[in-house]
Design a protein around this motif. Structure first.
Motif, mmCIF file in Angstrom:
data_model
loop_
_atom_site.group_PDB
_atom_site.id
_atom_site.type_symbol
_atom_site.label_atom_id
_atom_site.label_comp_id
_atom_site.label_asym_id
_atom_site.label_seq_id
_atom_site.Cartn_x
_atom_site.Cartn_y
_atom_site.Cartn_z
ATOM 1 N N MET A 57 51.542 51.480 43.331
ATOM 2 C CA MET A 57 50.629 50.458 42.805
ATOM 3 C C MET A 57 50.180 50.775 41.369
ATOM 4 O O MET A 57 49.727 51.882 41.092
ATOM 5 N N LYS A 58 50.325 49.783 40.502
ATOM 6 C CA LYS A 58 49.878 49.952 39.114
ATOM 7 C C LYS A 58 49.028 48.755 38.741
ATOM 8 O O LYS A 58 49.425 47.615 38.973
ATOM 9 N N MET A 59 47.858 49.022 38.132
ATOM 10 C CA MET A 59 46.963 47.918 37.753
ATOM 11 C C MET A 59 46.714 47.950 36.256
ATOM 12 O O MET A 59 46.371 48.994 35.697
ATOM 13 N N TYR A 60 46.845 46.775 35.648
ATOM 14 C CA TYR A 60 46.676 46.662 34.203
ATOM 15 C C TYR A 60 45.587 45.638 33.900
ATOM 16 O O TYR A 60 45.372 44.710 34.670
ATOM 17 N N LYS A 61 44.934 45.797 32.744
ATOM 18 C CA LYS A 61 43.962 44.780 32.321
ATOM 19 C C LYS A 61 44.075 44.550 30.822
ATOM 20 O O LYS A 61 44.658 45.377 30.092
ATOM 21 N N ARG A 62 43.536 43.429 30.389
ATOM 22 C CA ARG A 62 43.331 43.152 28.959
ATOM 23 C C ARG A 62 41.850 42.897 28.806
ATOM 24 O O ARG A 62 41.292 42.064 29.524
ATOM 25 N N GLU A 63 41.201 43.613 27.896
ATOM 26 C CA GLU A 63 39.760 43.415 27.751
ATOM 27 C C GLU A 63 39.507 42.181 26.901
ATOM 28 O O GLU A 63 39.919 42.109 25.748
ATOM 29 N N GLU A 64 38.865 41.159 27.504
ATOM 30 C CA GLU A 64 38.564 39.918 26.784
ATOM 31 C C GLU A 64 37.160 39.468 27.119
ATOM 32 O O GLU A 64 36.692 39.686 28.232
ATOM 33 N N GLU A 65 36.510 38.834 26.135
ATOM 34 C CA GLU A 65 35.157 38.304 26.391
ATOM 35 C C GLU A 65 35.084 36.833 26.009
ATOM 36 O O GLU A 65 35.730 36.412 25.058
ATOM 37 N N VAL A 66 34.297 36.058 26.767
ATOM 38 C CA VAL A 66 34.008 34.659 26.438
ATOM 39 C C VAL A 66 32.491 34.528 26.460
ATOM 40 O O VAL A 66 31.861 34.826 27.484
ATOM 41 N N ASP A 67 31.909 34.100 25.348
ATOM 42 C CA ASP A 67 30.443 33.984 25.223
ATOM 43 C C ASP A 67 29.733 35.262 25.679
ATOM 44 O O ASP A 67 28.726 35.204 26.403
ATOM 45 N N GLY A 68 30.270 36.405 25.303
ATOM 46 C CA GLY A 68 29.629 37.685 25.633
ATOM 47 C C GLY A 68 29.847 38.168 27.060
ATOM 48 O O GLY A 68 29.321 39.206 27.448
ATOM 49 N N LEU A 69 30.627 37.409 27.847
ATOM 50 C CA LEU A 69 30.908 37.832 29.231
ATOM 51 C C LEU A 69 32.339 38.357 29.339
ATOM 52 O O LEU A 69 33.272 37.710 28.847
ATOM 53 N N ALA A 70 32.509 39.486 30.011
ATOM 54 C CA ALA A 70 33.854 40.048 30.189
ATOM 55 C C ALA A 70 34.639 39.181 31.166
ATOM 56 O O ALA A 70 34.163 38.881 32.268
ATOM 57 N N VAL A 71 35.820 38.760 30.737
ATOM 58 C CA VAL A 71 36.687 37.939 31.612
ATOM 59 C C VAL A 71 38.080 38.577 31.680
ATOM 60 O O VAL A 71 39.097 37.877 31.714
ATOM 61 N N ASP A 72 38.116 39.909 31.666
ATOM 62 C CA ASP A 72 39.363 40.667 31.532
ATOM 63 C C ASP A 72 40.465 40.204 32.489
ATOM 64 O O ASP A 72 40.326 40.373 33.716
ATOM 65 N N PRO A 73 41.558 39.661 31.971
ATOM 66 C CA PRO A 73 42.683 39.353 32.873
ATOM 67 C C PRO A 73 43.230 40.635 33.502
ATOM 68 O O PRO A 73 43.297 41.678 32.830
ATOM 69 N N LEU A 74 43.590 40.557 34.762
ATOM 70 C CA LEU A 74 44.110 41.710 35.487
ATOM 71 C C LEU A 74 45.482 41.372 36.041
ATOM 72 O O LEU A 74 45.710 40.242 36.480
ATOM 73 N N LYS A 75 46.376 42.330 35.969
ATOM 74 C CA LYS A 75 47.694 42.130 36.577
ATOM 75 C C LYS A 75 48.055 43.411 37.313
ATOM 76 O O LYS A 75 47.960 44.510 36.748
ATOM 77 N N ALA A 76 48.443 43.294 38.569
ATOM 78 C CA ALA A 76 48.796 44.479 39.349
ATOM 79 C C ALA A 76 50.183 44.299 39.935
ATOM 80 O O ALA A 76 50.561 43.185 40.323
ATOM 81 N N VAL A 77 50.940 45.373 39.972
ATOM 82 C CA VAL A 77 52.240 45.333 40.648
ATOM 83 C C VAL A 77 52.255 46.415 41.730
ATOM 84 O O VAL A 77 51.648 47.472 41.576
ATOM 85 N N HIS A 78 52.928 46.091 42.806
ATOM 86 C CA HIS A 78 52.942 47.015 43.937
ATOM 87 C C HIS A 78 54.243 46.780 44.723
ATOM 88 O O HIS A 78 54.838 45.695 44.649
ATOM 89 N N THR A 79 54.666 47.767 45.454
ATOM 90 C CA THR A 79 55.832 47.620 46.326
ATOM 91 C C THR A 79 55.425 48.117 47.709
ATOM 92 O O THR A 79 54.908 49.230 47.828
ATOM 93 N N VAL A 80 55.631 47.265 48.684
ATOM 94 C CA VAL A 80 55.186 47.611 50.037
ATOM 95 C C VAL A 80 56.373 47.527 50.985
ATOM 96 O O VAL A 80 57.121 46.543 50.970
#
Ligand code: 6CM
Length: 256
Positions: A57-80
């Motif tokens: 499992m690997k989790m990635y984010k991009r730090e982004e803000e809208v009107d001072g609020l964190a709205v960080d997009p997250l993308k995770a990949v995993h193999t089960v």
């Protein structure tokens, strides 16, 4: 008869949803297909920051803000191993089992059943100090998508959740702050057939998962506290959810 013939010949069959008659359908169709494309884009190129890793499992984010609020997009990949994409997305979509794996939840109500594969859901999440309690109102849709890039591969399954409005739950009522969200879980099964030509069992299945999420917390919350909560909660969610599906499917017939 024709349908059974297609199944026998292992051709792609699209199960018709009753949802297209609903006014939300054009949005559901557009957002689900957009999310599918978005999920299939890789995490290369330097914009994604790895913030959690555990085995496959690997989790990635991009730090982004809208009107001072964190709205960080997250993308995770995993193999089960041992489950199919259909099983994964089924249990992610199904409200009947949500409390089995979703630990951030206090209450949940299905406000509307648009079709077997499409619901409108209201969720009340547990309060996290010092922020106000949050709720989320979203449509949820699950579907099979034929794999047009590789006709021999298994179909792709997607479950998609996207914020909406509903007359039974106006956002300005009560003391909840409403989050807005777009979330998808995209899964593809691969089968390593047994070399002796024997039957395919769960030992021969691998499910590749991509989970994407963008949540706007909707009202004031300290950015560093929110990021700390996400860093703790997202890996916990994905590990718990995938383990739940593995346990649930173990010893059950495979649902392709
Ligand atoms: O995708 C996940 N769950 C689905 C089913 O429940 C669905 C719901 C997503 C809701 C995400 C909103 C969480 C509430 C955010 C609270 C913000 C306040 C924090 C204050 C900090 C000081 O798509 C799994 C979601 C996993 C979330 C970690």
């Amino acid at each position: 008869q024709q349908y059974l013939e297609k199944l026998k010949n292992k051709q792609v069959v699209r199960f018709p949803s009753q949802a297209p008659a609903h006014p939300l359908w054009p949005e559901i169709e557009r957002v689900t297909l957009e999310q599918l494309q978005y999920a299939r884009l890789g995490v290369e190129g330097g914009v994604w920051q790895l913030f959690a890793e555990d085995g496959e499992m690997k989790m990635y984010k991009r730090e982004e803000e809208v009107d001072g609020l964190a709205v960080d997009p997250l993308k995770a990949v995993h193999t089960v191993k041992g489950v199919t994409g259909r099983e994964m997305t089924h249990y992610f979509f199904s409200p009947d089992v949500r409390f089995e794996w979703e630990t951030t939840l206090e209450q949940m109500k299905v406000l509307e059943t648009i079709a077997d594969d499409t619901l409108v859901i209201l969720q009340i999440h547990k309060r996290v100090w010092p922020a106000s309690q949050r709720d989320a109102l979203f449509w949820s849709h699950v579907r099979r998508v034929p794999n047009d890039t590789d006709r021999d591969a298994q179909d792709i399954w997607i479950a998609c959740n996207h914020s909406t409005e509903h007359h039974e739950a106006p956002s300005n009522e009560g003391k909840m702050v409403r989050v807005s969200l777009t979330v998808c879980l995209v899964c593809q099964t691969s089968i390593e057939p047994p070399s002796d030509g024997g039957p395919v069992t769960r030992d021969h299945l691998t499910c590749k998962i991509t989970y994407c999420s963008v949540v706007n917390p909707g009202g004031w919350v300290p950015t560093s506290a929110l990021r700390a909560v996400y860093k703790r909660e997202y890996p916990k969610f994905l590990k718990r959810f995938t383990q739940y599906v593995k346990d649930r499917c173990d010893k059950q017939p495979i649902l392709f």
